[in-house]
Structures are given as C-alpha cells and as structure tokens.
Enzyme design. Sequence first.
Site, mmCIF file in Angstrom:
data_model
loop_
_atom_site.group_PDB
_atom_site.id
_atom_site.type_symbol
_atom_site.label_atom_id
_atom_site.label_comp_id
_atom_site.label_asym_id
_atom_site.label_seq_id
_atom_site.Cartn_x
_atom_site.Cartn_y
_atom_site.Cartn_z
ATOM 1 N N GLY A 153 89.736 83.539 76.904
ATOM 2 C CA GLY A 153 91.188 84.121 76.920
ATOM 3 C C GLY A 153 91.239 84.737 78.377
ATOM 4 O O GLY A 153 90.702 84.617 79.169
ATOM 5 N N GLU A 182 84.600 90.792 75.421
ATOM 6 C CA GLU A 182 83.689 90.037 76.135
ATOM 7 C C GLU A 182 82.790 90.922 76.961
ATOM 8 O O GLU A 182 82.779 92.220 77.209
ATOM 9 C CB GLU A 182 84.315 88.929 76.953
ATOM 10 C CG GLU A 182 84.796 87.800 76.316
ATOM 11 C CD GLU A 182 85.573 86.547 77.036
ATOM 12 O OE1 GLU A 182 85.610 86.799 78.277
ATOM 13 O OE2 GLU A 182 86.032 86.103 76.370
ATOM 14 N N HIS A 240 77.492 80.859 83.788
ATOM 15 C CA HIS A 240 77.657 81.402 82.462
ATOM 16 C C HIS A 240 76.544 81.449 81.620
ATOM 17 O O HIS A 240 75.654 80.550 81.554
ATOM 18 C CB HIS A 240 78.720 80.474 81.755
ATOM 19 C CG HIS A 240 79.398 81.421 80.541
ATOM 20 N ND1 HIS A 240 78.838 81.406 79.381
ATOM 21 C CD2 HIS A 240 80.747 81.875 80.496
ATOM 22 C CE1 HIS A 240 79.711 82.183 78.712
ATOM 23 N NE2 HIS A 240 80.694 82.317 78.934
ATOM 24 N N ARG A 251 77.724 89.353 83.076
ATOM 25 C CA ARG A 251 77.227 88.209 83.088
ATOM 26 C C ARG A 251 76.090 87.698 83.845
ATOM 27 O O ARG A 251 75.267 86.919 83.536
ATOM 28 C CB ARG A 251 78.062 86.913 83.620
ATOM 29 C CG ARG A 251 78.927 86.270 82.488
ATOM 30 C CD ARG A 251 79.908 85.443 82.857
ATOM 31 N NE ARG A 251 80.678 85.535 81.799
ATOM 32 C CZ ARG A 251 81.953 84.939 81.939
ATOM 33 N NH1 ARG A 251 82.304 84.101 82.928
ATOM 34 N NH2 ARG A 251 82.673 85.026 80.753
ATOM 35 N N HIS A 289 79.310 78.078 86.603
ATOM 36 C CA HIS A 289 80.544 78.400 85.868
ATOM 37 C C HIS A 289 81.816 78.705 86.677
ATOM 38 O O HIS A 289 82.937 77.999 86.401
ATOM 39 C CB HIS A 289 80.535 79.196 84.752
ATOM 40 C CG HIS A 289 81.345 79.759 83.814
ATOM 41 N ND1 HIS A 289 82.011 78.697 82.862
ATOM 42 C CD2 HIS A 289 82.331 80.705 83.761
ATOM 43 C CE1 HIS A 289 82.916 79.085 82.314
ATOM 44 N NE2 HIS A 289 83.159 80.446 82.659
ATOM 45 N N ARG A 333 82.428 88.271 88.742
ATOM 46 C CA ARG A 333 83.400 88.443 88.033
ATOM 47 C C ARG A 333 83.291 88.877 86.677
ATOM 48 O O ARG A 333 82.459 88.401 85.891
ATOM 49 C CB ARG A 333 84.446 87.088 88.049
ATOM 50 C CG ARG A 333 85.323 86.786 87.116
ATOM 51 C CD ARG A 333 85.860 85.589 87.137
ATOM 52 N NE ARG A 333 84.936 84.804 86.189
ATOM 53 C CZ ARG A 333 85.105 84.057 85.050
ATOM 54 N NH1 ARG A 333 86.430 84.327 84.535
ATOM 55 N NH2 ARG A 333 84.360 83.408 84.468
ATOM 56 N N LEU A 383 91.949 83.844 85.052
ATOM 57 C CA LEU A 383 93.098 83.404 84.628
ATOM 58 C C LEU A 383 94.159 84.667 84.849
ATOM 59 O O LEU A 383 95.402 84.216 85.320
ATOM 60 C CB LEU A 383 93.243 83.121 83.091
ATOM 61 C CG LEU A 383 92.144 81.885 82.603
ATOM 62 C CD1 LEU A 383 92.367 81.936 81.094
ATOM 63 C CD2 LEU A 383 92.744 80.854 83.213
HETATM 64 P P1 FAD Z 1 92.086 74.662 87.936
HETATM 65 O O1 FAD Z 1 92.512 75.067 86.472
HETATM 66 O O2 FAD Z 1 90.621 74.144 88.004
HETATM 67 O O3 FAD Z 1 93.052 73.489 88.505
HETATM 68 C C1 FAD Z 1 92.689 73.009 90.072
HETATM 69 C C2 FAD Z 1 93.514 71.631 90.096
HETATM 70 O O4 FAD Z 1 93.222 71.311 91.328
HETATM 71 C C3 FAD Z 1 93.300 70.628 89.075
HETATM 72 O O5 FAD Z 1 94.386 70.185 88.692
HETATM 73 C C4 FAD Z 1 92.411 69.551 90.054
HETATM 74 O O6 FAD Z 1 92.623 68.101 89.434
HETATM 75 C C5 FAD Z 1 93.422 69.773 91.309
HETATM 76 N N1 FAD Z 1 92.599 69.363 92.352
HETATM 77 C C6 FAD Z 1 91.234 69.895 92.878
HETATM 78 N N2 FAD Z 1 90.980 69.075 94.034
HETATM 79 C C7 FAD Z 1 92.043 68.185 94.607
HETATM 80 C C8 FAD Z 1 92.386 67.548 95.291
HETATM 81 N N3 FAD Z 1 91.446 67.406 96.457
HETATM 82 N N4 FAD Z 1 93.557 66.975 95.546
HETATM 83 C C9 FAD Z 1 94.649 67.186 94.704
HETATM 84 N N5 FAD Z 1 94.497 67.826 93.470
HETATM 85 C C10 FAD Z 1 93.155 68.411 93.355
HETATM 86 N N6 FAD Z 1 88.528 81.983 82.909
HETATM 87 C C11 FAD Z 1 89.070 83.073 82.024
HETATM 88 O O7 FAD Z 1 89.646 83.960 82.589
HETATM 89 N N7 FAD Z 1 89.078 83.287 80.908
HETATM 90 C C12 FAD Z 1 88.422 82.274 79.997
HETATM 91 O O8 FAD Z 1 88.268 82.201 79.020
HETATM 92 C C13 FAD Z 1 87.556 81.384 80.797
HETATM 93 N N8 FAD Z 1 87.015 80.336 80.032
HETATM 94 C C14 FAD Z 1 86.426 79.182 80.979
HETATM 95 C C15 FAD Z 1 85.991 78.180 80.246
HETATM 96 C C16 FAD Z 1 85.150 77.190 80.927
HETATM 97 C C17 FAD Z 1 84.621 76.031 80.181
HETATM 98 C C18 FAD Z 1 85.670 76.843 82.356
HETATM 99 C C19 FAD Z 1 84.972 75.693 83.127
HETATM 100 C C20 FAD Z 1 86.262 78.086 83.044
HETATM 101 C C21 FAD Z 1 86.609 79.131 82.367
HETATM 102 N N9 FAD Z 1 87.355 80.203 83.024
HETATM 103 C C22 FAD Z 1 87.913 81.281 82.262
HETATM 104 C C23 FAD Z 1 87.604 79.945 84.423
HETATM 105 C C24 FAD Z 1 88.973 79.621 84.465
HETATM 106 O O9 FAD Z 1 89.503 78.380 83.466
HETATM 107 C C25 FAD Z 1 89.193 79.259 85.920
HETATM 108 O O10 FAD Z 1 89.022 79.867 86.879
HETATM 109 C C26 FAD Z 1 90.773 78.675 86.281
HETATM 110 O O11 FAD Z 1 91.541 78.131 85.115
HETATM 111 C C27 FAD Z 1 91.006 78.312 87.653
HETATM 112 O O12 FAD Z 1 92.220 77.892 87.812
HETATM 113 P P2 FAD Z 1 92.797 77.125 88.884
HETATM 114 O O13 FAD Z 1 94.184 77.033 88.458
HETATM 115 O O14 FAD Z 1 92.437 78.122 89.995
HETATM 116 O O15 FAD Z 1 92.107 75.712 88.872
HETATM 117 C C1 SIN Z 2 84.117 82.456 78.121
HETATM 118 O O1 SIN Z 2 84.938 81.969 76.876
HETATM 119 O O2 SIN Z 2 82.892 83.015 77.640
HETATM 120 C C2 SIN Z 2 84.389 82.171 79.352
HETATM 121 C C3 SIN Z 2 85.268 83.309 79.845
HETATM 122 C C4 SIN Z 2 85.315 83.389 81.285
HETATM 123 O O3 SIN Z 2 84.825 82.438 82.001
HETATM 124 O O4 SIN Z 2 86.028 84.236 81.718
#
Ligand code: FAD
Ligand code: SIN
Length: 520
Positions: A48, A113, A241, A288, A349, A384, A390
């Site tokens: 979340g 968490e 993670h 973590r 992660h 982090r 998010l």
């Molecule tokens: P992203 O959501 O990764 O978006 C990146 C975008 O850029 C994508 O659309 C991709 O296609 C595009 N892109 C990349 N390269 C290019 C390119 N060369 N040309 C065009 N487009 C490109 N964080 C939390 O705070 N809480 C959580 O519960 C949590 N759980 C997680 C669980 C998992 C399994 C994962 C993997 C991550 C989790 N995180 C969590 C971390 C969090 O999800 C990410 O840090 C966050 O969503 C990143 O958002 P963003 O918009 O920066 O990048």
């Molecule tokens: C998780 O749900 O454990 C991921 C949370 C995060 O990466 O911030």
Amino acid sequence: MSKKTDFLIIGSGIAGLSYALKVAPYGKVCMITKANEDESNTKYAQGGIAAVMYSPDSYKKHIEDTLIAGDGICDEDIVNMVITESTERINELIEWGAKFDKTTSGNYDLAKEGGHSEHRILHHKDNTGFEIERALLAAVHTHPNIEILDHHFAIDVLTQHHLDIEVNSRTKDIECYGAYVLNLKKNTIETILSKTILMATGGAGNVYATTTNPYIATGDGVAMVYRAKGKIDGMEFYQFHPTSLYNPSENPSFLISEAVRGFGGILKTIDGNEFMQKYDVRKSLAPRDIVARAIDNEMKSRGDDYVYLDCRHLDKEGLIKHFPNIYQKCLSIGINMTTDFIPVLPAAHYMCGGIKVDKKGKSSINRLYAIGECSSTGLHGANRLASNSLLEAIVFAHHAAMDGIETFEKVNFCSSIPNWNAEGTAHPEEMVLLIQTLREVQAIMTNYVGIVRSNIRLQRAFDRLEILYKENEALYLKTTISPKLCELRNLINVAYIIIKQARERKESRGLHYTINYSKT
Ligand code: FAD
Ligand code: SIN
C-alpha cells in the site's frame, strides 16, 4: 518525423500519470510508454501507500521512522516535505478515483509494515498498485489534453550533444529538448520535441537475476540521463525485498507483501526455528535491509535455498480477506498459507538512488524533471521505508507539475535537432548474444554486488562488466535499434553506476553492506 508538445512524459506508472493529471489543464501532454499502458512497477504494488491519517499517528512519528530506516543520510527537508504533505496528496488520489479498504467504522483500514511504528498503510486488499494504476489511467483517459502513446520506447533524451555541441562536464548547462522514440507499432524512430520533459521510467530490478519487478524495469531513465551527462546518485542502495516467493521456475518473483509480517507472519529457518531475534529487537518487522541481510546470512550459513514465513497461527479468515491474491497465488503452487509454511527468499525490489533531483523534481539538466522510482530525491537515504515510494511519487508529481506549469511557456522548441540516423546499421543476426550478455550482467550483479559486498567482489564485478560494456557498445553501433538491445545497453549502464557508486562508498550503510567496512 517530429512531434511537438508542451509536456513530454516518459512512463505511465503512478509518477507519470499523476503528473499528467496536474499539468494537463495548462498545456498539451504527450505520454509515451514502452509497453501496454498499465505495465509498470506500480501495477504490482501490494502492501500500500504510507500516510498519516489519524491519531495516535503523527507526522513526527512517520518522519522519525523514515529517518531511522534511511540510516542517517536522508535529506531531512525532503522527508519533512513528503510526510507533511502525505494526507493532502492521498486525498487527491482518492478524488481521482483510487479506492482504499475501510473498516466497519468507516475509517481507512491502516496496515503496518517493517520499520513503521504505527499502522499507517492505506491499501486495497493486497493489490493496491493495481487499483491506483486503474484509477489514474481512467482519469487520464477522460482528459482531452492528454495523449498516451503506448508501445513507444524512449531511446535517448535530446541535448546539445545532438546539435554536435560538445558538453564535457556533468555540471555545465545542459539543455533537454525532447527524446528520440522508437514507435514499436510502426517500427520507426521519431523525434518528440517538448518544452518540459519528465522522466518517470521506474526502477531497474532486472539488473539482478531475481527480482520482484516486471520486465519493463530496466533502468532506462537513469541510463538515458547518465548518457546525457546528468547527475545520478545513491545507486549503491539497491533494496532487496526480504520475502519473495521461492518458486525457481518463475520470473519475475512473486512478492509476499511485508504486510503479511505486519499481520503477524513470522520468519523461520526450514527446521522451524525463529531467527530474527538474533539480528534486531523488532524481529520480523525490522527495516528491510536488516531482515534481507539476516535471511541471506541464514540461507548462506545453513546452505538453504530459502527460509519460511509462518502464518499458520494467524486468524485464517482475516488472512484470506486481507491477502486474497497472495493466498490464491500460493494455492496455485500447492501451498495453503493458512496451514503450510511459505518458502521465501530476498529479491531485488527497489532502486533507492537514481536521477538526482531537487525539491521540485528538477534534474541537473535544464527542462528535464525526474520523479518516482527513477529519481533520487533524498527521501529514502540508504534504505527506503516500506510503502514510502508510492507516496514519494505523488508528492513529487505535485511539485514538478507546479514548477513546469510556471515555466513551460517561457521556453522555445529547439528546431535544429536532426532526425535519427540509422545509416550503417543492420538487423540483429544473433539474439543469443543479447540473451547471454544479459544473463552475465545479472550473474555479476547478483554474486558480487548483491546484499553483501566486498572490495574484491566489487573490483571483480567492475572488471567483468567492462568486457560486456565494450562488446555491447560495438554491437549497438552496428545494429538496428530494438527494445531488447536498448534495454541491455541501459542495464549495463545501470550496473556500471551501481558498482562505481558502491566502490566510492567506503563504509557499510543501510542497503550498502560490505565486509570490508563496519557500520559507522
Ligand atoms: P513505474 O510504475 O515502474 O512506471 C514506469 C513506467 O515507465 C512504465 O510505464 C514503463 O513501461 C515506462 N518506461 C520505462 N522505460 C521506458 C522507456 N525507455 N520508454 C518508454 N517508457 C518507459 N511501493 C510502495 O510504496 N508500496 C507498495 O506496496 C509497493 N509494493 C511493490 C510491490 C512490487 C511487486 C513492486 C515491484 C514494487 C512495489 N513498490 C511498492 C514500489 C513501487 O511500486 C514503485 O516504486 C512505484 O510504483 C514506481 O512508480 P513509477 O511511476 O516511478 O514507475
Ligand atoms: C510490500 O507489500 O511488501 C511492498 C511494500 C513496498 O515495497 O513498499
């Protein structure tokens, strides 16, 4: 072929989408994204989004938890800014349509968490990211000023370099004019010119062999900005993670949310003994870096491939209600988490470092902003705090948007950027070269630059990577551009920066743990 826009956004995760919604009332927005529009790390976020909602929680407590997790090197101004704006930004996310679970009393159901002293994680069951991505995309689709170009791959950002003006230093005035973009639907390379450019390309988990990140996470934004001579920092802090599901045939690794430990899940070795008390008083809910290192140590010293997460003592109904996707996923491989141990191991992660930005999300390159996981804001320091990413993305989307709205009209398009020159390149003959090089990069990073490092491992990684870098650059110059080739090039760049910055840090701190230096 060239296109002009006021705001070019590269990436359609939470960072890019929330920024788009903020700037769209003021100008034309072109968002490019390299895969389907929803494919992103955001979509897979489970636990979340952290925010202060009700007492007894307070900004002060959330700030303290963030600073403690960051192991002494967070930027305190940034931590204060992000945390004190958390409630306002969350309310905006809710107005845009994101739904978070509530208790029967009508308050938000806040989870806990690792590293958090209070329950403060807003969530939508165990697929919060999917819900956020859904809501933001729906809102973006209704805005007439926003155009989303999916399957458009950003190859490089455009700077003076493309006008044949030499820029030697990372500190000189570098301007960004737009990007070269591979349109994967037409197989053409297009020039997109823009008054402001936002990098929102997410993380780089695929630089390691085992990751929770989807295949799009190849560090493209960091690599593009690095090649354009922008500043990158904090890359030595790659977060593993602690608990991804042990299922060797699966890539990416499925995450078992930290919220499961927040709900009472306990880590045990495979003979059924608890071990976290040996490492930290907070046991399974320590930050973590500590938990991942403890698991790594137990696995290596015992010769085991995984440890267990034990949820068998927890309320069955509650467990299934809170974690329906995790429950189903485990069932699909024959594990009933209410009666069986879940085998888990750490996986790459989250990229704590990235493109260095200021309070407004401005990078060291003029007109180029970076927010979300590809940026380094100072919030996370050396590690982090769970569910702060998010939150960071929406707070910085706000600040970057405010600055962009104020400045974009004063900027002129650059009219002299040449079209992409593909002369002298041929179609790739040997996919095997790309696949094998990628495996080698991932093996180098996993074995030498993972959870535990040493001077000799980093030196070895550096030497091995140099060979791969030279081979791949030679291939890049003579081969027709493809996403796989570009991603490999980007991952090699990212690996190089991680190793370089890890070698420069002569101490153990947060996620950067080396046997040659004790913790300061
Ligand atoms: P992203 O959501 O990764 O978006 C990146 C975008 O850029 C994508 O659309 C991709 O296609 C595009 N892109 C990349 N390269 C290019 C390119 N060369 N040309 C065009 N487009 C490109 N964080 C939390 O705070 N809480 C959580 O519960 C949590 N759980 C997680 C669980 C998992 C399994 C994962 C993997 C991550 C989790 N995180 C969590 C971390 C969090 O999800 C990410 O840090 C966050 O969503 C990143 O958002 P963003 O918009 O920066 O990048
Ligand atoms: C998780 O749900 O454990 C991921 C949370 C995060 O990466 O911030």
